[in-house]
Write an enzyme that holds these catalytic residues in place. Structure first.
Site, PDB file in Angstrom:
ATOM      1  N   TYR A 237       0.824  -1.215   0.000  1.00  0.00           N
ATOM      2  CA  TYR A 237       0.000   0.000   0.000  1.00  0.00           C
ATOM      3  C   TYR A 237       0.855   1.261   0.000  1.00  0.00           C
ATOM      4  O   TYR A 237       0.741   2.113  -0.893  1.00  0.00           O
ATOM      5  CB  TYR A 237      -0.942  -0.023   1.203  1.00  0.00           C
ATOM      6  CG  TYR A 237      -1.636   1.282   1.483  1.00  0.00           C
ATOM      7  CD1 TYR A 237      -2.419   1.910   0.518  1.00  0.00           C
ATOM      8  CD2 TYR A 237      -1.519   1.903   2.736  1.00  0.00           C
ATOM      9  CE1 TYR A 237      -3.059   3.113   0.779  1.00  0.00           C
ATOM     10  CE2 TYR A 237      -2.153   3.097   3.002  1.00  0.00           C
ATOM     11  CZ  TYR A 237      -2.917   3.705   2.020  1.00  0.00           C
ATOM     12  OH  TYR A 237      -3.547   4.890   2.278  1.00  0.00           O
ATOM     13  N   LYS A 241       1.578   3.961  -3.094  1.00  0.00           N
ATOM     14  CA  LYS A 241       1.170   5.359  -2.887  1.00  0.00           C
ATOM     15  C   LYS A 241       2.372   6.293  -3.044  1.00  0.00           C
ATOM     16  O   LYS A 241       2.248   7.393  -3.593  1.00  0.00           O
ATOM     17  CB  LYS A 241       0.531   5.539  -1.510  1.00  0.00           C
ATOM     18  CG  LYS A 241      -0.826   4.874  -1.347  1.00  0.00           C
ATOM     19  CD  LYS A 241      -1.899   5.495  -2.227  1.00  0.00           C
ATOM     20  CE  LYS A 241      -2.423   6.785  -1.650  1.00  0.00           C
ATOM     21  NZ  LYS A 241      -3.574   7.326  -2.427  1.00  0.00           N
TER      22      LYS A 241
END
Length: 310
Positions: A237, A241
């Site tokens: 994640y 990002k």
């Protein structure tokens, strides 16, 4: 900016909101409708097959939520006409070029009208499949940027990232952009095109081996964690990002770009009412466990600060 100036800025503006059924996007939409009803239009991008299913998702997963009960009470029988005037659901997908908007007339209308693009769309699973996370959090950010650049009167692109792009750094961490390709550990450079290639090669390999969907999911999850840790991030994640931020900063040119890095987002604090929460993600599961009496303690240091956003 003071609240008054923000309200003034939003007046008569047309805003494209991606990830419109997500938790934070719904809170944004509700507040805009509540405090600045003179906003011109909110285009809401939702993953849907067609306009009818997009409208159904808007009614059930956005307007129909308890979060909007104040708005529903305020407009009563005129709610449908207000929604029709102020909100237009758009079937699309940020992982595709032009955000997957297939209605050419609607796409041209949007490109002519948009003043602000706000990208809330993301997959927030820490161990998401690498192909999925890369497609949404990294390449999806690029697709949103490219679309925003085509908007004829765009004022600003707002991209919602996460504070945890800092990885596992400790101490005082200053807010600064990531240089393109810079890893958090080692001397390797991150090549996003190479990451795309590696993902496709891995998928092709699994397909040639007739791997089941369950096997592909497990392997692609492990692959994402492996790539993230190799470059110094703890999970897929935050790694994807961070790469999304790199692309935006590197390719924004003269477009005004605001990157927001919130910490853990839990429930509403005061507006439109305290305590609205949806689902149980990240720290939410700890809160639910505590509320049910299943979590009796939390391992930490007494001087530690738990940073959450309400």
């Amino acid at each position: 900016m003071e609240l008054g100036s923000i309200l003034e800025f939003l007046e008569k503006k047309t805003i494209l909101v991606t990830g419109a059924t997500g938790y934070l996007a719904k809170i944004f939409v509700e507040k805009v409708l509540r405090v600045q009803p003179n906003v011109k239009k909110l285009y809401l991008l939702l993953r849907a097959t067609d306009a009818d299913s997009a409208m159904e998702r808007l009614n059930q997963e956005v307007i129909g939520k308890d979060l909007f009960k104040g708005v529903r009470e305020k407009y009563g029988s005129s709610l449908n006409s207000f929604v029709s005037e102020k909100m237009t659901p758009i079937p699309g997908d940020i992982s595709r070029e032009d955000l997957g908007i297939e209605d050419f007339n609607l796409r041209d209308e949007i490109l002519k009208d948009i003043d602000v693009v706000i990208n809330f769309a993301a997959t927030t699973n820490f161990d998401e499949r690498y192909d999925v996370a890369l497609g949404v959090n990294t390449l999806g950010a690029l697709n949103v940027l490219n679309f925003a650049k085509k908007c004829l009167k765009i004022r600003m692109l707002v991209h919602v990232s996460t504070a945890y792009v800092c990885g596992e750094d400790t101490g005082l961490i200053l807010e600064k952009p990531f240089p393109m390709g810079e890893a958090k550990k080692g001397n390797r450079k991150i090549d996003i095109e190479e990451e795309k290639k590696l993902v496709q090669e891995k998928l092709n390999e699994l397909e040639s081996e007739n791997a089941s969907e369950k096997e592909i999911t497990a392997i692609m999850k492990d692959f994402g964690i492996e790539r993230a840790r190799m470059f110094g991030w703890p999970n897929t994640y935050v790694f994807t990002k961070a790469m999304g931020e790199m692309i935006l900063m590197h390719m924004k040119e003269d477009l005004s770009l605001l990157i927001i890095r919130p910490t853990m987002i839990t429930s509403t604090y005061r507006e439109p009412f305290p305590g609205w929460i949806e689902g149980a993600r990240t720290v939410d599961s700890v809160i639910v466990g505590y509320g049910k009496g299943k979590v009796g303690c939390f391992v930490s240091r007494p001087e530690s600060v738990l940073d959450v956003v309400s």
